[in-house]
Design a protein around this motif. Structure first.
Motif, PDB file in Angstrom:
ATOM      1  N   ALA A  52     -16.715  -2.490   8.222  1.00  0.00           N
ATOM      2  CA  ALA A  52     -15.968  -3.258   9.222  1.00  0.00           C
ATOM      3  C   ALA A  52     -16.258  -2.755  10.634  1.00  0.00           C
ATOM      4  O   ALA A  52     -16.300  -3.543  11.584  1.00  0.00           O
ATOM      5  CB  ALA A  52     -14.475  -3.183   8.932  1.00  0.00           C
ATOM      6  N   LYS A  53     -16.464  -1.458  10.788  1.00  0.00           N
ATOM      7  CA  LYS A  53     -16.775  -0.895  12.109  1.00  0.00           C
ATOM      8  C   LYS A  53     -18.223  -1.134  12.525  1.00  0.00           C
ATOM      9  O   LYS A  53     -18.581  -0.919  13.671  1.00  0.00           O
ATOM     10  CB  LYS A  53     -16.519   0.612  12.116  1.00  0.00           C
ATOM     11  N   GLY A  54     -19.051  -1.568  11.576  1.00  0.00           N
ATOM     12  CA  GLY A  54     -20.453  -1.816  11.891  1.00  0.00           C
ATOM     13  C   GLY A  54     -21.322  -0.574  11.760  1.00  0.00           C
ATOM     14  O   GLY A  54     -22.452  -0.556  12.250  1.00  0.00           O
ATOM     15  N   GLU A  55     -20.824   0.455  11.110  1.00  0.00           N
ATOM     16  CA  GLU A  55     -21.594   1.688  10.949  1.00  0.00           C
ATOM     17  C   GLU A  55     -22.691   1.538   9.903  1.00  0.00           C
ATOM     18  O   GLU A  55     -23.701   2.245   9.970  1.00  0.00           O
ATOM     19  CB  GLU A  55     -20.672   2.841  10.558  1.00  0.00           C
ATOM     20  N   ILE A  56     -22.501   0.623   8.941  1.00  0.00           N
ATOM     21  CA  ILE A  56     -23.512   0.394   7.912  1.00  0.00           C
ATOM     22  C   ILE A  56     -23.785  -1.099   7.812  1.00  0.00           C
ATOM     23  O   ILE A  56     -22.945  -1.932   8.167  1.00  0.00           O
ATOM     24  CB  ILE A  56     -23.069   0.949   6.539  1.00  0.00           C
ATOM     25  N   SER A  57     -24.972  -1.428   7.325  1.00  0.00           N
ATOM     26  CA  SER A  57     -25.351  -2.837   7.194  1.00  0.00           C
ATOM     27  C   SER A  57     -24.792  -3.409   5.890  1.00  0.00           C
ATOM     28  O   SER A  57     -24.268  -2.679   5.045  1.00  0.00           O
ATOM     29  CB  SER A  57     -26.879  -2.968   7.197  1.00  0.00           C
ATOM     30  N   LYS A  58     -24.928  -4.720   5.744  1.00  0.00           N
ATOM     31  CA  LYS A  58     -24.433  -5.388   4.545  1.00  0.00           C
ATOM     32  C   LYS A  58     -25.180  -4.896   3.311  1.00  0.00           C
ATOM     33  O   LYS A  58     -24.576  -4.700   2.254  1.00  0.00           O
ATOM     34  CB  LYS A  58     -24.585  -6.904   4.689  1.00  0.00           C
ATOM     35  N   GLU A  59     -26.474  -4.673   3.456  1.00  0.00           N
ATOM     36  CA  GLU A  59     -27.268  -4.194   2.324  1.00  0.00           C
ATOM     37  C   GLU A  59     -26.813  -2.789   1.902  1.00  0.00           C
ATOM     38  O   GLU A  59     -26.672  -2.512   0.704  1.00  0.00           O
ATOM     39  CB  GLU A  59     -28.762  -4.172   2.683  1.00  0.00           C
ATOM     40  N   GLU A  60     -26.571  -1.931   2.873  1.00  0.00           N
ATOM     41  CA  GLU A  60     -26.086  -0.577   2.558  1.00  0.00           C
ATOM     42  C   GLU A  60     -24.708  -0.637   1.906  1.00  0.00           C
ATOM     43  O   GLU A  60     -24.429   0.120   0.976  1.00  0.00           O
ATOM     44  CB  GLU A  60     -26.017   0.286   3.819  1.00  0.00           C
ATOM     45  N   PHE A  61     -23.871  -1.552   2.395  1.00  0.00           N
ATOM     46  CA  PHE A  61     -22.535  -1.707   1.833  1.00  0.00           C
ATOM     47  C   PHE A  61     -22.616  -2.135   0.369  1.00  0.00           C
ATOM     48  O   PHE A  61     -21.960  -1.550  -0.492  1.00  0.00           O
ATOM     49  CB  PHE A  61     -21.738  -2.736   2.645  1.00  0.00           C
ATOM     50  N   GLU A  62     -23.422  -3.160   0.098  1.00  0.00           N
ATOM     51  CA  GLU A  62     -23.548  -3.675  -1.273  1.00  0.00           C
ATOM     52  C   GLU A  62     -24.126  -2.616  -2.205  1.00  0.00           C
ATOM     53  O   GLU A  62     -23.643  -2.444  -3.332  1.00  0.00           O
ATOM     54  CB  GLU A  62     -24.419  -4.938  -1.291  1.00  0.00           C
ATOM     55  N   GLU A  63     -25.130  -1.878  -1.744  1.00  0.00           N
ATOM     56  CA  GLU A  63     -25.746  -0.839  -2.567  1.00  0.00           C
ATOM     57  C   GLU A  63     -24.744   0.284  -2.872  1.00  0.00           C
ATOM     58  O   GLU A  63     -24.603   0.716  -4.020  1.00  0.00           O
ATOM     59  CB  GLU A  63     -26.964  -0.266  -1.846  1.00  0.00           C
ATOM     60  N   SER A  64     -24.033   0.713  -1.865  1.00  0.00           N
ATOM     61  CA  SER A  64     -23.048   1.780  -2.052  1.00  0.00           C
ATOM     62  C   SER A  64     -21.893   1.304  -2.937  1.00  0.00           C
ATOM     63  O   SER A  64     -21.371   2.069  -3.755  1.00  0.00           O
ATOM     64  CB  SER A  64     -22.508   2.243  -0.702  1.00  0.00           C
ATOM     65  N   LYS A  65     -21.499   0.058  -2.780  1.00  0.00           N
ATOM     66  CA  LYS A  65     -20.412  -0.493  -3.586  1.00  0.00           C
ATOM     67  C   LYS A  65     -20.804  -0.514  -5.061  1.00  0.00           C
ATOM     68  O   LYS A  65     -19.994  -0.163  -5.934  1.00  0.00           O
ATOM     69  CB  LYS A  65     -20.075  -1.904  -3.104  1.00  0.00           C
ATOM     70  N   LYS A  66     -22.054  -0.889  -5.355  1.00  0.00           N
ATOM     71  CA  LYS A  66     -22.520  -0.897  -6.753  1.00  0.00           C
ATOM     72  C   LYS A  66     -22.498   0.511  -7.336  1.00  0.00           C
ATOM     73  O   LYS A  66     -22.088   0.714  -8.480  1.00  0.00           O
ATOM     74  CB  LYS A  66     -23.937  -1.471  -6.836  1.00  0.00           C
ATOM     75  N   ILE A  67     -22.920   1.478  -6.541  1.00  0.00           N
ATOM     76  CA  ILE A  67     -22.932   2.868  -7.015  1.00  0.00           C
ATOM     77  C   ILE A  67     -21.493   3.339  -7.295  1.00  0.00           C
ATOM     78  O   ILE A  67     -21.250   3.982  -8.319  1.00  0.00           O
ATOM     79  CB  ILE A  67     -23.608   3.795  -5.964  1.00  0.00           C
ATOM     80  N   LEU A  68     -20.578   3.011  -6.403  1.00  0.00           N
ATOM     81  CA  LEU A  68     -19.191   3.426  -6.611  1.00  0.00           C
ATOM     82  C   LEU A  68     -18.564   2.751  -7.820  1.00  0.00           C
ATOM     83  O   LEU A  68     -17.765   3.357  -8.534  1.00  0.00           O
ATOM     84  CB  LEU A  68     -18.360   3.120  -5.356  1.00  0.00           C
ATOM     85  N   GLU A  69     -18.906   1.491  -8.062  1.00  0.00           N
ATOM     86  CA  GLU A  69     -18.342   0.774  -9.204  1.00  0.00           C
ATOM     87  C   GLU A  69     -18.887   1.339 -10.518  1.00  0.00           C
ATOM     88  O   GLU A  69     -18.192   1.312 -11.539  1.00  0.00           O
ATOM     89  CB  GLU A  69     -18.640  -0.712  -9.099  1.00  0.00           C
ATOM     90  N   LEU A  70     -20.097   1.878 -10.509  1.00  0.00           N
ATOM     91  CA  LEU A  70     -20.659   2.491 -11.711  1.00  0.00           C
ATOM     92  C   LEU A  70     -19.935   3.792 -12.056  1.00  0.00           C
ATOM     93  O   LEU A  70     -19.797   4.151 -13.220  1.00  0.00           O
ATOM     94  CB  LEU A  70     -22.155   2.770 -11.538  1.00  0.00           C
ATOM     95  N   LYS A  71     -19.459   4.500 -11.028  1.00  0.00           N
ATOM     96  CA  LYS A  71     -18.771   5.761 -11.261  1.00  0.00           C
ATOM     97  C   LYS A  71     -17.381   5.534 -11.863  1.00  0.00           C
ATOM     98  O   LYS A  71     -16.848   6.414 -12.523  1.00  0.00           O
ATOM     99  CB  LYS A  71     -18.627   6.543  -9.949  1.00  0.00           C
ATOM    100  N   ASP A  72     -16.773   4.387 -11.595  1.00  0.00           N
ATOM    101  CA  ASP A  72     -15.425   4.118 -12.121  1.00  0.00           C
ATOM    102  C   ASP A  72     -15.568   3.723 -13.541  1.00  0.00           C
ATOM    103  O   ASP A  72     -15.213   3.876 -14.487  1.00  0.00           O
ATOM    104  CB  ASP A  72     -14.736   2.995 -11.349  1.00  0.00           C
TER     105      ASP A  72
END
Length: 72
Positions: A52-72
């Motif tokens: 939301a702050k614009g610190e990361i791009s949409k691609e970085e967000f989606e990639e990181s989100k997938k990694i976090l969802e795998l850990k749960d």
């Protein structure tokens, strides 16, 4: 022994002052008390804020989100 003949008037006033201070303390206590337990943010919440702050791009967000969802 009469209670209202002036002998106990000072003590009555002191109790009113004590109650007034107590009530004011309850209503005006700071909201952010030190050492108060706060809600811990999840990694996904932190990721959403960074996006939301614009610190990361949409691609970085989606990639990181997938990694976090795998850990749960």
């Amino acid at each position: 022994m009469h209670l209202y003949d002036g002998h106990f008037g000072g003590m009555h006033l002191i109790w009113w002052i004590i109650w007034f201070i107590f009530i004011m303390w309850i209503f005006f206590i700071p909201v952010d008390i030190p050492y108060q337990k706060t809600k811990k943010e999840s990694p996904l919440d932190v990721l959403k804020k960074r996006f939301a702050k614009g610190e990361i791009s949409k691609e970085e967000f989606e990639e990181s989100k997938k990694i976090l969802e795998l850990k749960d």
